[in-house]
Structure formats: structure tokens, C-alpha cells
Design an enzyme around this catalytic site. Structure first.
Site, PDB file in Angstrom:
ATOM      1  N   LYS A  35      39.832  31.575  41.603  1.00 50.90           N
ATOM      2  CA  LYS A  35      39.896  30.329  42.364  1.00 50.90           C
ATOM      3  C   LYS A  35      40.690  29.260  41.617  1.00 50.90           C
ATOM      4  O   LYS A  35      40.333  28.094  41.585  1.00 50.90           O
ATOM      5  CB  LYS A  35      38.479  29.831  42.667  1.00 50.90           C
ATOM      6  CG  LYS A  35      37.679  30.807  43.506  1.00 50.90           C
ATOM      7  CD  LYS A  35      36.362  30.230  43.947  1.00 50.90           C
ATOM      8  CE  LYS A  35      35.533  31.205  44.744  1.00 50.90           C
ATOM      9  NZ  LYS A  35      36.166  31.820  45.865  1.00 50.90           N
ATOM     10  N   CYS A  36      41.806  29.666  41.059  1.00 51.45           N
ATOM     11  CA  CYS A  36      42.646  28.803  40.229  1.00 51.45           C
ATOM     12  C   CYS A  36      43.997  28.638  40.916  1.00 51.45           C
ATOM     13  O   CYS A  36      44.439  29.522  41.653  1.00 51.45           O
ATOM     14  CB  CYS A  36      42.810  29.466  38.858  1.00 51.45           C
ATOM     15  SG  CYS A  36      43.937  28.655  37.718  1.00 51.45           S
ATOM     16  N   GLY A  37      44.650  27.542  40.658  1.00 56.55           N
ATOM     17  CA  GLY A  37      45.999  27.357  41.179  1.00 56.55           C
ATOM     18  C   GLY A  37      46.961  28.421  40.674  1.00 56.55           C
ATOM     19  O   GLY A  37      47.996  28.677  41.289  1.00 56.55           O
ATOM     20  N   LEU A  38      46.616  29.053  39.556  1.00 54.42           N
ATOM     21  CA  LEU A  38      47.462  30.108  38.989  1.00 54.42           C
ATOM     22  C   LEU A  38      47.061  31.506  39.467  1.00 54.42           C
ATOM     23  O   LEU A  38      47.708  32.486  39.099  1.00 54.42           O
ATOM     24  CB  LEU A  38      47.403  30.054  37.457  1.00 54.42           C
ATOM     25  CG  LEU A  38      47.901  28.754  36.823  1.00 54.42           C
ATOM     26  CD1 LEU A  38      47.669  28.773  35.311  1.00 54.42           C
ATOM     27  CD2 LEU A  38      49.369  28.526  37.130  1.00 54.42           C
ATOM     28  N   THR A  39      46.033  31.619  40.296  1.00 61.28           N
ATOM     29  CA  THR A  39      45.551  32.924  40.757  1.00 61.28           C
ATOM     30  C   THR A  39      46.655  33.789  41.370  1.00 61.28           C
ATOM     31  O   THR A  39      46.646  35.011  41.177  1.00 61.28           O
ATOM     32  CB  THR A  39      44.367  32.751  41.732  1.00 61.28           C
ATOM     33  OG1 THR A  39      43.314  32.079  41.032  1.00 61.28           O
ATOM     34  CG2 THR A  39      43.861  34.074  42.254  1.00 61.28           C
TER      35      THR A  39
END
Length: 180
Positions: A35-39
Site C-alpha cells: 500500500k505504498c506509492g512505490l508498490t
């Protein structure tokens, strides 16, 4: 003497293992989160794995919930998410802590082997700009930080979270290790 390869870990299915299972391979160890912007980096990591697996590259994903609770799921939920959303085929491991008092021994060893990450300046500035405290060197800064380990088990590279799988700096380092 404890080596990176002898540190106990568990697979995403809960099976005890060590990185010795990957002896003779070039390893890219990545702390991952769903659930990360980098996922979306999962997609690039899978492409990298598929492109270089036959040459001896293994991408190893270690889910961690250390940064803004961006990996809240159970191991089963993480495995399902990775499979269904990104068709991840590279090995995943049981969720661990990569920073703090409960830091997993693997990440203690990795961060002490190479304290500074390639490309970390912009990421630190981004965190600071958002009012997010920056971990002191040598600690992991965020999800998707990458550690490159040679075929002999030596930590030879460290890359900031926003250094993507197709970044020339990472690719050059991986190709050098695969050729070596």
C-alpha cells in the site's frame, strides 16, 4: 562468523530457510509493501527477475510494515496481493521489521555492510518535504530499498527506494555481478 547467507528467514509460506538456498546466485533483496506509492515497482522487479533469472539473478521480497503501516496484511494476504495484482513469481518471505528495535538480523547485517544508498539524496529530501522523519544512516529509508548481494554472499550495492528496477545504475551493478 555469521554471514548474510546463514541468517534464518522464513518463506512467505512460513517455512524456515536461509539465503544459503540461493548460494551462487546474485541476489537483489528488497523490502516491499502493498500500500505504498512505490508498490508499482513490483512490476519492474518481476520484469527484472524474468529477464535475468536464467543468468543467476534472484529477486527476494521481504514485506515490512515499518513505514506508515503500508504493509498491514498477513503473509497469506501479501502473497495473494502480489500474485493477483503483479503476477509476482520471485521468492517472497514472511513479513519482517527492517528498522527499529525489532529490526530483523538480515537487515541489520545489510545496512551495516553498506551504510549509504545510491540515489538516496532525492528520497531523503522528499520525505523531509512531506514532514516525514528521515531515518539516520545506515537505516533503511522507506519501502523498496534494494540491496545487491554477489554470488559469494558479499553485499556489493545498495539503492534508494525510488531507484526503480530499470534504473541504469541498478542494471549496471546487476549486470556486473552476473558477469563476474
Amino acid at each position: 562468523m555469521t554471514t548474510i547467507q546463514s541468517i534464518p528467514v522464513n518463506t512467505i509460506d512460513g517455512q524456515p530457510q536461509t539465503l544459503k538456498a540461493y548460494e551462487g546466485k546474485v541476489l537483489l533483496v528488497v523490502n516491499v509493501a502493498s500500500k505504498c506509492g512505490l508498490t508499482p515497482q513490483y512490476e519492474g522487479l518481476e520484469k527484472l527477475y524474468e529477464a535475468h533469472r536464467a543468468q543467476g539473478l534472484e529477486v527476494l521480497g521481504f514485506p515490512a510494515n515499518n513505514f506508515k503501516a503500508q504493509e498491514p496484511g498477513s503473509d497469506d494476504e501479501i502473497k495473494a496481493f502480489c500474485s493477483l495484482t503483479y503476477n509476482v513469481q520471485f521468492p517472497l518471505f514472511s513479513k519482517i521489521s527492517v528498522v527499529g528495535d525489532d529490526q530483523h538480523p538480515l537487515y541489520h547485517a545489510l545496512t551495516r555492510a553498506i551504510p549509504d544508498a545510491v540515489g538516496e539524496g532525492p528520497w531523503r529530501e522528499r520525505l523531509t518535504g512531506k514532514g516525514i522523519p528521515v531515518n539516520p544512516v545506515p537505516e533503511v529509508q522507506w519501502n523498496f530499498e534494494k540491496f545487491l548481494i554477489s554470488r559469494t554472499g558479499e553485499v556489493v550495492g545498495r539503492f534508494a527506494p525510488d531507484v526503480a528496477a530499470d534504473d541504469a545504475r541498478l542494471l549496471k551493478a546487476i549486470q556486473a555481478e552476473l558477469a563476474g
